[in-house]
Scaffold this active site. Structure first.
Site, PDB file in Angstrom:
ATOM      1  N   GLU A  14      48.227  47.725  47.560  1.00 19.47           N
ATOM      2  CA  GLU A  14      47.446  48.751  46.867  1.00 19.47           C
ATOM      3  C   GLU A  14      47.133  49.943  47.771  1.00 19.47           C
ATOM      4  O   GLU A  14      45.959  50.309  47.967  1.00 19.47           O
ATOM      5  CB  GLU A  14      46.174  48.137  46.277  1.00 19.47           C
ATOM      6  CG  GLU A  14      46.480  47.030  45.264  1.00 19.47           C
ATOM      7  CD  GLU A  14      45.275  46.570  44.451  1.00 19.47           C
ATOM      8  OE1 GLU A  14      44.139  46.896  44.845  1.00 19.47           O
ATOM      9  OE2 GLU A  14      45.484  45.901  43.425  1.00 19.47           O
ATOM     10  N   GLU A  32      50.929  41.473  41.118  1.00 17.65           N
ATOM     11  CA  GLU A  32      49.666  41.088  40.501  1.00 17.65           C
ATOM     12  C   GLU A  32      49.692  41.514  39.047  1.00 17.65           C
ATOM     13  O   GLU A  32      49.938  42.681  38.741  1.00 17.65           O
ATOM     14  CB  GLU A  32      48.463  41.745  41.199  1.00 17.65           C
ATOM     15  CG  GLU A  32      48.203  41.271  42.617  1.00 17.65           C
ATOM     16  CD  GLU A  32      46.918  41.846  43.194  1.00 17.65           C
ATOM     17  OE1 GLU A  32      45.994  42.154  42.394  1.00 17.65           O
ATOM     18  OE2 GLU A  32      46.832  41.997  44.414  1.00 17.65           O
TER      19      GLU A  32
END
Length: 748
Positions: free
Chosen positions: A32, A142
């Site tokens: 991220e 994810e």
């Protein structure tokens, strides 16, 4: 940031030097990076990120090159969401610098992504084409929110989408370690999510079939996937997410494979809480259909958006299971007659909520007159299992069960993560045929609130188990290895090393009669492996149809059963049953030795403790629940189990009721739970080590079953851990793996 590259170098070097397969690793240097703690402002931080990408990429490659390993696989960027601009800039830069990722990674989270993902993939592939870059596979590292995990009707939407686009994906990790991201229950158990993934895994080897849902790219709608396994002569459709009956039209059915008449079987996989124990999903529809123009139509009965369904189509020449009839009543807690309790709506659009059956549950159940009351119509006099889906907030608790206005028994709940992170609690009730009133209450005497009674109630299920808990697992659903094939009758043809693997789910720990149904053309002996341990079955002496039965002590939850036939046989199914006869074997002290931990020999710091009120542990004769704590953290701190006469060398199951609520300091939103380990040392022989996952409270006990192969005639079992504390132990049971002598009889 200053020390990241040395840490990266050390991590990659460890893989390069210690892994047996360093070529299989994919390194993801950034997680991220678009997040607030990395490079959130692309307009001002793009140059920094691209430079850092090069630095990380080169560091990884240099480590592999220094060990003569060639190219190291690298994945990225790993953004928390899809960004067309960042993707374009990274790919342009990476192509110019010969630093393209081997796998392209981003995350698909939130509640809207079920509607936007396909468009993101299309945009990504267009960017590759515009830049003249060959296809780079996608991995969504994810996906899904808390509301999706363990919920079949949600998971099937995600899996269908990823299967449709042929990308890899992994679930997000939102809660505790040790339960496959909320998709298994307690020790060894399956919840609804586990069965959904199991069904998906069973499609391996199939040819993907096209599925057209009513609404594509719309969040929380009916979706599905399908596969055709011509070798097994089976077509499978997995679908769910809608709330109405499903009109399923299937085209392209080859009469050469399936014939002109087919069996259609539908199983339902329900939401059953994260810690809820789900048995084999029941058959809810079993019918036949005539293939006309390569097509059939079937209506799947459905009123539950949280359920998923497995539709299997097989030739009519194969045996078909009938629809299940053991569930005689299911009642949502919010639909009961409530006294001094509150109905809460668990909005499915709230991403951080765990789903509730029916979308609602009942809480504030914490007063002396709090009660949930409902009626059931029982078809026959017999024994019934009441399964309560409920959430206990970090502590175990108790309710009083009343039948027809009279107190029947205490319901003892295990602790859960919170009020909505639900599990199942079962109770056996004897009922006569007819209508009965059941009531779950926070007080037994209408005055004193039971300890831990503030529990969220979600659903009540009543099962008829008069003839025992029974399940049949047909060979058509087994996983085949070693050249095993499926015949036109649905049997698994086995010989040599060929095997058929079945996954059987047990409602409770104890003895089950495990029966293998098979056919032979001559004398033959089947091999049966139960969770990796061999069970010796008697031989079939002549050609015929046979049932070979062994009474095996199974742990609650999922059990792997593997059938082989070195001399040849056709296995048709495996059946498991637990009823009065099997429970009598549990109670037979020649089969099972039981003891409360506080009655066993202690050494060192091990100490008997009185457990906090509300515990689900086994009490002593005074009604007090005790356990033994401070075992381990030194070689002399032990609990011992002397072996009684008759428990000599052989295969056993050691069942330990244990509590472990150990955690370290918080780092992020994931609680930093700690698994504890226990060594079981047979005096005069070897040591077996077992792990115990975190189970939320020190006064909440889960059974853990540990396989033991004992070598001595009576060496004491010493429980400990020289380097760390073990879980606290309430009671133990040492059971012979197989009770009695396996039998064989002609089948039908």
């Amino acid at each position: 940031m200053w020390n990241y590259l040395p840490i990266l170098q050390a991590a990659v070097d460890k893989i390069a030097t210690t892994s047996a397969h360093p070529e299989d690793y994919i390194f993801i240097p950034f997680n991220e990076p678009d997040g607030g703690n990395w490079y959130p402002n692309w307009s001002t931080q793009k140059a920094q990120f691209l430079a850092d990408w090069s630095a990380a990429y080169n560091t990884i490659q240099q480590v592999y090159a220094s060990h003569g390993l060639g190219h190291a696989k690298i994945g990225g960027p790993g953004d928390s969401t899809w960004h067309a601009d960042r993707t374009t800039d990274l790919l342009t830069y990476a192509k110019a610098n010969n630093q393209l990722p081997d796998v392209f990674i981003w995350h698909e989270l939130g509640t809207s992504n079920l509607g936007t993902f396909r468009g993101n993939v299309t945009q990504y592939r267009q960017i590759l084409q515009n830049l003249g870059i060959a296809d780079i596979s996608v991995d969504i590292t994810e996906y899904g929110m808390l509301r999706d995990m363990g919920v079949p009707g949600q998971l099937v939407q995600w899996l269908s989408m990823f299967e449709d686009e042929k990308v890899d994906a992994q679930t997000a990790y939102w809660n505790y370690a040790g339960n496959l991201n909320d998709n298994t229950s307690r020790n060894n158990g399956a919840n609804g999510g586990w069965w959904m993934y199991k069904w998906y895994g069973d499609l391996a080897g199939s040819q993907t079939a096209k599925v057209t849902p009513p609404h594509l790219n719309v969040t929380d709608t009916l979706q599905g996937m399908a596969g055709v396994d011509t070798a097994k002569k089976k077509a499978t459709v997995l679908l769910g997410g809608g709330s109405n009956n499903i009109a399923l039209n299937v085209a392209g059915i080859s009469t050469a494979t399936f014939g002109t008449s087919v069996n259609v079987q539908v199983r339902q996989d329900r939401l059953n809480g994260t810690e809820g124990a789900s048995l084999q999903p029941p058959v809810v529809l079993s019918t036949t259909a005539t293939v006309v123009g390569g097509q059939i139509s079937v209506t799947v009965p459905n009123s539950d958006r949280y359920s998923a369904y497995q539709v299997e189509i097989t030739p009519a020449t194969m045996a078909a299971q009938t629809a299940a009839t053991d569930l005689v009543n299911t009642t949502e807690a919010e639909n009961t007659t409530l006294t001094d309790a509150t109905v809460y709506t668990q909005d499915p659009l709230r991403a951080w909520n765990t789903m509730a059956s029916g979308g609602k549950d009942v809480g504030a159940f914490n007063k002396a007159d709090s009660a949930a009351t409902w009626t059931v119509n029982v078809p026959a006099t017999g024994t019934y299992r009441l399964s309560v889906l409920a959430g206990a907030n970090q502590n175990p608790g108790q309710h009083a069960l009343f039948v027809d206005g009279a107190f029947n028994q205490l319901l003892k709940y295990s602790a859960d993560l919170n009020w909505t992170y639900r599990g199942t609690t079962d109770a056996t009730v004897n009922l006569t045929a007819g209508t009965h009133t059941l009531s779950v209450r926070a007080s037994q005497d209408c005055t004193t609130v039971l300890p831990g009674a503030d529990i969220t109630l979600d659903r009540f299920d009543l099962y008829n188990i008069t003839n025992g808990e029974q399940a049949t697992y047909p060979a058509i659903d087994a996983r085949l290895t070693g050249g095993a094939t499926i015949s036109t009758t649905g049997a698994a043809s086995l010989s040599g090393s060929a095997g058929a693997t079945f996954f059987a789910s047990a409602a409770e720990t104890g003895y089950y009669d495990v029966t293998t149904q098979f056919q032979t053309t001559g004398a033959s002996t089947l091999g049966l492996s139960v969770n990796g341990r061999s069970v010796q079955l008697p031989a079939a002496t002549t050609a015929g149809t046979w049932n070979a039965t062994a009474r095996v002590f199974l742990p609650q939850g999922v059990n792997e059963l593997v059938v082989t036939a070195p001399n040849g046989a056709a296995a048709t199914s495996i059946t498991t049953i637990r009823g009065a006869a099997q429970k009598a074997s549990d109670a037979d002290t020649t089969n099972v030795y039981r003891a409360l931990a506080d009655t066993l020999p202690l050494a060192g710091t091990a100490v008997v403790q009185t457990v906090a009120a509300g515990s689900n542990g086994s009490p002593d004769t005074s009604g007090t629940v005790k356990d033994v704590g401070f075992i381990g953290n030194g070689a002399g701190n032990t609990l011992s189990i002397p072996r009684p006469t008759g428990f000599g060398a052989g295969d056993y199951q050691l069942v330990i009721a244990a509590a472990n609520a150990d955690k370290s300091n918080s780092i992020n939103y994931n609680p930093q739970v700690i698994s504890r380990f226990l060594n079981i040392t047979e005096t005069g022989a070897g040591t077996t080590t077992a792990s115990f996952r975190h189970n939320y409270a020190w006064n909440s006990f889960w059974d853990k079953t540990i396989p033991l192969s004992l070598a001595t005639s009576g060496g004491t079992l010493v429980l400990g851990n020289p380097t760390a504390f073990t879980p606290d132990i309430n009671n133990v049971a040492l059971a012979k793996f197989v009770a009695g002598t396996p039998t064989i009889a002609p089948g039908s």
